[in-house]
Design a protein around this motif. Structure first.
Motif, PDB file in Angstrom:
ATOM      1  N   GLU A 142       0.850  -1.186   0.000  1.00 55.76           N
ATOM      2  CA  GLU A 142       0.000   0.000   0.000  1.00 55.76           C
ATOM      3  C   GLU A 142       0.888   1.237   0.000  1.00 55.76           C
ATOM      4  O   GLU A 142       1.866   1.306   0.742  1.00 55.76           O
ATOM      5  CB  GLU A 142      -0.906   0.020   1.227  1.00 55.76           C
ATOM      6  N   TYR A 143       0.530   2.216  -0.849  1.00 54.07           N
ATOM      7  CA  TYR A 143       1.295   3.452  -0.963  1.00 54.07           C
ATOM      8  C   TYR A 143       0.342   4.644  -0.857  1.00 54.07           C
ATOM      9  O   TYR A 143      -0.788   4.583  -1.346  1.00 54.07           O
ATOM     10  CB  TYR A 143       2.012   3.530  -2.315  1.00 54.07           C
ATOM     11  N   LEU A 144       0.813   5.735  -0.248  1.00 50.90           N
ATOM     12  CA  LEU A 144       0.089   7.000  -0.217  1.00 50.90           C
ATOM     13  C   LEU A 144       0.934   8.010  -0.988  1.00 50.90           C
ATOM     14  O   LEU A 144       2.098   8.210  -0.665  1.00 50.90           O
ATOM     15  CB  LEU A 144      -0.148   7.471   1.212  1.00 50.90           C
ATOM     16  N   LEU A 145       0.333   8.622  -2.002  1.00 53.22           N
ATOM     17  CA  LEU A 145       1.059   9.567  -2.837  1.00 53.22           C
ATOM     18  C   LEU A 145       0.430  10.950  -2.711  1.00 53.22           C
ATOM     19  O   LEU A 145      -0.792  11.096  -2.769  1.00 53.22           O
ATOM     20  CB  LEU A 145       1.031   9.131  -4.305  1.00 53.22           C
ATOM     21  N   ALA A 146       1.267  11.957  -2.571  1.00 51.49           N
ATOM     22  CA  ALA A 146       0.850  13.360  -2.430  1.00 51.49           C
ATOM     23  C   ALA A 146       0.964  14.050  -3.788  1.00 51.49           C
ATOM     24  O   ALA A 146       1.585  13.519  -4.719  1.00 51.49           O
ATOM     25  CB  ALA A 146       1.728  14.053  -1.398  1.00 51.49           C
ATOM     26  N   PRO A 147       0.397  15.256  -3.921  1.00 54.49           N
ATOM     27  CA  PRO A 147       0.527  15.991  -5.184  1.00 54.49           C
ATOM     28  C   PRO A 147       1.984  16.117  -5.624  1.00 54.49           C
ATOM     29  O   PRO A 147       2.875  16.384  -4.811  1.00 54.49           O
ATOM     30  CB  PRO A 147      -0.080  17.360  -4.856  1.00 54.49           C
ATOM     31  N   GLY A 148       2.211  15.855  -6.915  1.00 59.98           N
ATOM     32  CA  GLY A 148       3.552  15.917  -7.481  1.00 59.98           C
ATOM     33  C   GLY A 148       4.261  14.581  -7.484  1.00 59.98           C
ATOM     34  O   GLY A 148       5.291  14.431  -8.144  1.00 59.98           O
ATOM     35  N   GLU A 149       3.734  13.601  -6.784  1.00 50.01           N
ATOM     36  CA  GLU A 149       4.374  12.282  -6.745  1.00 50.01           C
ATOM     37  C   GLU A 149       3.795  11.387  -7.832  1.00 50.01           C
ATOM     38  O   GLU A 149       2.661  11.573  -8.276  1.00 50.01           O
ATOM     39  CB  GLU A 149       4.214  11.640  -5.367  1.00 50.01           C
ATOM     40  N   THR A 150       4.614  10.410  -8.245  1.00 49.95           N
ATOM     41  CA  THR A 150       4.223   9.515  -9.332  1.00 49.95           C
ATOM     42  C   THR A 150       4.344   8.061  -8.911  1.00 49.95           C
ATOM     43  O   THR A 150       5.032   7.729  -7.947  1.00 49.95           O
ATOM     44  CB  THR A 150       5.105   9.732 -10.579  1.00 49.95           C
ATOM     45  N   ALA A 151       3.694   7.213  -9.679  1.00 43.82           N
ATOM     46  CA  ALA A 151       3.822   5.766  -9.520  1.00 43.82           C
ATOM     47  C   ALA A 151       3.806   5.158 -10.919  1.00 43.82           C
ATOM     48  O   ALA A 151       3.087   5.633 -11.803  1.00 43.82           O
ATOM     49  CB  ALA A 151       2.676   5.209  -8.691  1.00 43.82           C
ATOM     50  N   GLU A 152       4.589   4.127 -11.091  1.00 45.28           N
ATOM     51  CA  GLU A 152       4.639   3.409 -12.355  1.00 45.28           C
ATOM     52  C   GLU A 152       4.600   1.932 -12.009  1.00 45.28           C
ATOM     53  O   GLU A 152       5.328   1.473 -11.124  1.00 45.28           O
ATOM     54  CB  GLU A 152       5.938   3.775 -13.083  1.00 45.28           C
ATOM     55  N   PHE A 153       3.726   1.164 -12.669  1.00 48.47           N
ATOM     56  CA  PHE A 153       3.604  -0.244 -12.306  1.00 48.47           C
ATOM     57  C   PHE A 153       3.038  -1.077 -13.452  1.00 48.47           C
ATOM     58  O   PHE A 153       2.458  -0.554 -14.401  1.00 48.47           O
ATOM     59  CB  PHE A 153       2.760  -0.421 -11.041  1.00 48.47           C
ATOM     60  N   ASP A 154       3.213  -2.384 -13.308  1.00 45.93           N
ATOM     61  CA  ASP A 154       2.687  -3.358 -14.252  1.00 45.93           C
ATOM     62  C   ASP A 154       1.290  -3.743 -13.775  1.00 45.93           C
ATOM     63  O   ASP A 154       1.148  -4.346 -12.716  1.00 45.93           O
ATOM     64  CB  ASP A 154       3.600  -4.579 -14.283  1.00 45.93           C
ATOM     65  N   PRO A 155       0.231  -3.391 -14.522  1.00 41.54           N
ATOM     66  CA  PRO A 155      -1.124  -3.659 -14.047  1.00 41.54           C
ATOM     67  C   PRO A 155      -1.541  -5.125 -14.121  1.00 41.54           C
ATOM     68  O   PRO A 155      -2.663  -5.457 -13.757  1.00 41.54           O
ATOM     69  CB  PRO A 155      -2.004  -2.777 -14.938  1.00 41.54           C
ATOM     70  N   ARG A 156      -0.623  -6.009 -14.543  1.00 38.79           N
ATOM     71  CA  ARG A 156      -0.939  -7.442 -14.462  1.00 38.79           C
ATOM     72  C   ARG A 156      -0.927  -7.900 -13.010  1.00 38.79           C
ATOM     73  O   ARG A 156      -1.490  -8.927 -12.678  1.00 38.79           O
ATOM     74  CB  ARG A 156       0.047  -8.253 -15.304  1.00 38.79           C
ATOM     75  N   THR A 157      -0.260  -7.114 -12.145  1.00 39.94           N
ATOM     76  CA  THR A 157      -0.327  -7.354 -10.700  1.00 39.94           C
ATOM     77  C   THR A 157      -1.637  -6.760 -10.201  1.00 39.94           C
ATOM     78  O   THR A 157      -1.941  -5.611 -10.528  1.00 39.94           O
ATOM     79  CB  THR A 157       0.856  -6.670  -9.977  1.00 39.94           C
ATOM     80  N   PRO A 158      -2.431  -7.503  -9.424  1.00 40.83           N
ATOM     81  CA  PRO A 158      -3.694  -6.938  -8.938  1.00 40.83           C
ATOM     82  C   PRO A 158      -3.451  -5.598  -8.240  1.00 40.83           C
ATOM     83  O   PRO A 158      -2.536  -5.465  -7.416  1.00 40.83           O
ATOM     84  CB  PRO A 158      -4.206  -7.998  -7.965  1.00 40.83           C
ATOM     85  N   HIS A 159      -4.270  -4.607  -8.584  1.00 41.23           N
ATOM     86  CA  HIS A 159      -4.053  -3.250  -8.091  1.00 41.23           C
ATOM     87  C   HIS A 159      -5.380  -2.512  -7.961  1.00 41.23           C
ATOM     88  O   HIS A 159      -6.401  -2.931  -8.513  1.00 41.23           O
ATOM     89  CB  HIS A 159      -3.121  -2.479  -9.042  1.00 41.23           C
ATOM     90  N   TRP A 160      -5.326  -1.390  -7.265  1.00 41.23           N
ATOM     91  CA  TRP A 160      -6.463  -0.480  -7.103  1.00 41.23           C
ATOM     92  C   TRP A 160      -5.900   0.874  -6.718  1.00 41.23           C
ATOM     93  O   TRP A 160      -4.871   0.966  -6.044  1.00 41.23           O
ATOM     94  CB  TRP A 160      -7.393  -0.973  -5.997  1.00 41.23           C
ATOM     95  N   PHE A 161      -6.559   1.958  -7.160  1.00 42.11           N
ATOM     96  CA  PHE A 161      -6.171   3.288  -6.691  1.00 42.11           C
ATOM     97  C   PHE A 161      -7.411   4.150  -6.535  1.00 42.11           C
ATOM     98  O   PHE A 161      -8.405   3.991  -7.235  1.00 42.11           O
ATOM     99  CB  PHE A 161      -5.128   3.959  -7.597  1.00 42.11           C
ATOM    100  N   GLY A 162      -7.333   5.042  -5.540  1.00 39.19           N
ATOM    101  CA  GLY A 162      -8.437   5.944  -5.234  1.00 39.19           C
ATOM    102  C   GLY A 162      -8.002   6.907  -4.143  1.00 39.19           C
ATOM    103  O   GLY A 162      -6.836   6.928  -3.737  1.00 39.19           O
ATOM    104  N   PRO A 163      -8.946   7.707  -3.626  1.00 37.74           N
ATOM    105  CA  PRO A 163      -8.578   8.659  -2.587  1.00 37.74           C
ATOM    106  C   PRO A 163      -8.207   7.948  -1.286  1.00 37.74           C
ATOM    107  O   PRO A 163      -8.748   6.897  -0.964  1.00 37.74           O
ATOM    108  CB  PRO A 163      -9.826   9.520  -2.415  1.00 37.74           C
ATOM    109  N   ALA A 164      -7.275   8.552  -0.560  1.00 37.73           N
ATOM    110  CA  ALA A 164      -6.829   7.983   0.710  1.00 37.73           C
ATOM    111  C   ALA A 164      -7.829   8.242   1.823  1.00 37.73           C
ATOM    112  O   ALA A 164      -7.801   7.577   2.848  1.00 37.73           O
ATOM    113  CB  ALA A 164      -5.465   8.561   1.089  1.00 37.73           C
ATOM    114  N   ASP A 165      -8.722   9.219   1.623  1.00 35.87           N
ATOM    115  CA  ASP A 165      -9.704   9.564   2.652  1.00 35.87           C
ATOM    116  C   ASP A 165     -11.005   9.973   1.952  1.00 35.87           C
ATOM    117  O   ASP A 165     -11.227   9.614   0.810  1.00 35.87           O
ATOM    118  CB  ASP A 165      -9.163  10.671   3.568  1.00 35.87           C
ATOM    119  N   ALA A 166     -11.831  10.741   2.616  1.00 33.11           N
ATOM    120  CA  ALA A 166     -13.134  11.142   2.063  1.00 33.11           C
ATOM    121  C   ALA A 166     -13.032  12.269   1.037  1.00 33.11           C
ATOM    122  O   ALA A 166     -14.022  12.656   0.430  1.00 33.11           O
ATOM    123  CB  ALA A 166     -14.061  11.560   3.202  1.00 33.11           C
ATOM    124  N   THR A 167     -11.820  12.793   0.819  1.00 36.12           N
ATOM    125  CA  THR A 167     -11.610  13.886  -0.131  1.00 36.12           C
ATOM    126  C   THR A 167     -11.256  13.322  -1.502  1.00 36.12           C
ATOM    127  O   THR A 167     -10.388  12.451  -1.604  1.00 36.12           O
ATOM    128  CB  THR A 167     -10.453  14.792   0.350  1.00 36.12           C
TER     129      THR A 167
END
Length: 189
Positions: A142-167
């Motif tokens: 699990e990773y938390l990314l702030a504005p200006g940060e990036t992530a690069e990954f192979d989506p063949r690995t099960p994944h999900w992304f969304g907001p870290a909180d209610a915002t």
């Protein structure tokens, strides 16, 4: 006048009638709001009078809609100037920024709170956080990314992304459907 232009002009009257009725307005009410004569409005809607800018501009104001949506002229120029956001099935808004089938696609996502649901598929993904905090799950990590940060990954690995909180979180998402990935050529500091 060419046939394409003639067809566009002929479609304006019925479109104006449809917009007016969807707004729940009568010809008399539109005439009062625009200062145009009821007979003029009727003739434009029935195609007995060609629409002109001096008629269309007050109608666009009254209907609170862009002039180009009343005219429905063909898109010209850079397609990025005619972006069409749409709601994603899993929640949030997606704005396609490119239209190159089979090549790297670029999207702006505005993601609202939702339950994580891991999924896997072919391709290559690259994310850049514009606003908010992104929660990214890749396999068991699990990773938390702030504005200006990036992530690069192979989506063949099960994944999900969304907001870290209610915002909501806003991201740029580059996706290479065939595993294409960004190739850094210059890193200057």
């Amino acid at each position: 006048m060419d046939t394409e232009t003639e067809a566009i002009l002929d479609a304006i009257g019925p479109r104006l009638r449809a917009v007016r009725t969807s707004c729940g307005l009568t010809l008399t009410e539109v005439a009062e709001r625009t200062g145009l004569a009821v007979s003029t409005l009727s003739r434009v809607e029935t195609g007995h009078r060609k629409p002109t800018l001096d008629l269309l501009i007050p109608l666009a104001r009254t209907y609170q809609t862009p002039l180009d949506s009343l005219v429905a002229a063909p898109a010209t120029g850079d397609p990025r100037m005619h972006l069409r956001p749409h709601r994603h099935a899993s929640g949030g808004i997606i704005v396609p920024l490119t239209g190159y089938p089979g090549r790297v696609q670029v999207f702006k996502h505005v993601l609202g709170p939702r339950e994580p649901r891991l999924r896997a598929h072919e391709g290559h993904a690259w994310l850049y956080v514009l606003a908010g905090t992104l929660r990214l799950l890749i396999g068991d990590a699990e990773y938390l990314l702030a504005p200006g940060e990036t992530a690069e990954f192979d989506p063949r690995t099960p994944h999900w992304f969304g907001p870290a909180d209610a915002t909501p979180v806003e991201i740029l998402h580059l996706f290479g459907p065939h595993g294409d990935k960004p190739v850094p050529r210059v890193t200057h500091r």
